[in-house]
Design an enzyme around this catalytic site. Structure first.
Site, PDB file in Angstrom:
ATOM      1  CE  LYS A 145      29.271 -25.075  23.554  1.00 37.31           C
ATOM      2  NZ  LYS A 145      28.364 -25.277  21.612  1.00 37.31           N
ATOM      3  CE  LYS A 152      24.070 -33.347  29.729  1.00 37.05           C
ATOM      4  NZ  LYS A 152      24.526 -32.128  28.585  1.00 37.05           N
ATOM      5  CE  LYS A 181      29.466 -37.088  21.815  1.00 34.61           C
ATOM      6  NZ  LYS A 181      27.744 -36.724  20.768  1.00 34.61           N
TER       7      LYS A 181
END
Ligand code: TRP
Length: 332
Positions: free
Chosen positions: A114, A196, A199
């Site tokens: 992140k 994976k 969204k």
């Protein structure tokens, strides 16, 4: 003496969940209610570790709450609440932060990922995210935490924090165990089945959202990337078909042999449509229930207020004891 084990888990409020979240996590949360005492929360405090638009976050938290209910989590049977409504989490977080090492937090792969993705906002909350997650779990002395692979490292750290606290201050926290579900199907992207399903994928066709309407779901499945073969079979190297088979299996309950037989002699086109239809039919009741709940704000509010009250009742006792343990003066 056969007290039920306590399960705790949480999900970040992104408004709608993906088919991957649903099959991999949320659907199992609902079946766990039969065997265990369950506490589930909407992790809005974790959500602000990356920049959020306030109005959207609020809306997404409500929608995620309603969506968990629509997926079968019963707010009477389980405790279902919004993280920021239970102040105890932030209070315990502080104590746990003071018992977590800089080095440990620096090793978290999610933090590294992140901070790479948001180099302009590597804030302290993002860094201490795992301590807050530990606080969520330890504030209830949960026995088990169902988590996916991406949260395993954080749970491992939560266990270390609990053990360290117990060593310093005397046996207090239960050391939570991961709860591994039998059907651990990992749902992959429809456009790149080695990745994976997410969204945040740039290609909207890669991801099924559980609130997508039937036509959209079927269209996305029809466009799913597969190999150039024609055989519907679960085989090494057929990532696209394998993914579709595991999705079809998860929503119909059929095993791979049954699926191979069903589509023997048929092409990928028929199979993709069948998967799309099965998924759409499976999710239809979720969509209907979600719409019903979102139209009744008063009821929704009553559910989350009650959830917060029950969460506070349990966690405030545990957090007060933790305050005492570390040497804070008891409140009058
Ligand atoms: N970090 C988890 C996620 O993003 C959500 C979460 C917050 C959580 N607190 C938790 C999961 C406690 C399990 C237990 O998926």
């Amino acid at each position: 003496m056969d007290e039920k084990k306590l399960i705790f888990s949480a999900i970040q409020p992104t408004g709608t969940f993906t088919l991957g979240n649903y099959i991999g996590a949320v659907r199992n949360w609902s079946s766990l209610q039969e065997k265990f005492d369950c506490i589930y929360c909407i992790a809005d405090m974790h959500a602000i570790t990356v920049r959020q638009e306030p109005a959207k976050l609020r809306q997404h938290s409500l929608e995620s709450y309603a969506l968990l209910m629509a997926c079968g989590i019963d707010p009477q049977k389980s405790i279902l609440f919004i993280q920021s409504h239970a102040d105890t989490h932030a209070c315990l977080n502080w104590i746990l932060c003071c018992n977590t090492q800089f080095g440990e937090l620096s090793r978290m792969t999610q933090f590294k990922d992140k901070s790479q993705r948001h180099p302009d906002d590597i804030n302290a909350g993002l860094f201490t995210y795992p301590s807050l997650m530990a606080a969520d779990i330890l504030a209830y002395n949960a026995d088990m935490v169902p988590v996916g692979v991406d949260q395993k490292q954080h749970l491992e750290l939560a266990r270390n924090i609990a053990q360290r606290f117990n060593q310093h201050y005397g046996e207090f926290f239960k050391v939570p165990k991961p709860y591994i579900t039998e059907v651990g199907a990992k749902i992959m992207s429809l456009q790149d089945p080695t990745k994976k399903m997410s969204k945040s994928d740039d290609n909207p066709n890669a991801c099924i959202l559980i609130l997508d309407d039937k036509d959209t779901i079927i269209r996305k499945f029809r466009r799913a990337v597969t190999d150039s073969d024609t055989l519907v079979a679960y085989r090494e190297g057929k990532d696209g078909i394998n993914n579709l088979m595991s999705i079809y299996s998860a929503v119909t309950g059929k095993n791979y042999d049954e699926i191979e037989n069903e589509f023997a002699g048929k092409g990928y086109g028929d199979f993709k449509t069948a998967v799309g239809e099965a998924v759409a039919d499976h999710l239809e009741p979720v969509r209907t229930e979600f719409a019903k709940l979102m139209a009744d704000r008063a009821y929704l509010k009553q559910c989350y207020s009650d959830g917060a009250r029950r969460a506070m009742k349990i966690s405030s006792k545990i957090v007060s004891k933790a305050y005492h343990k570390v040497g804070f003066v008891d409140r009058a």
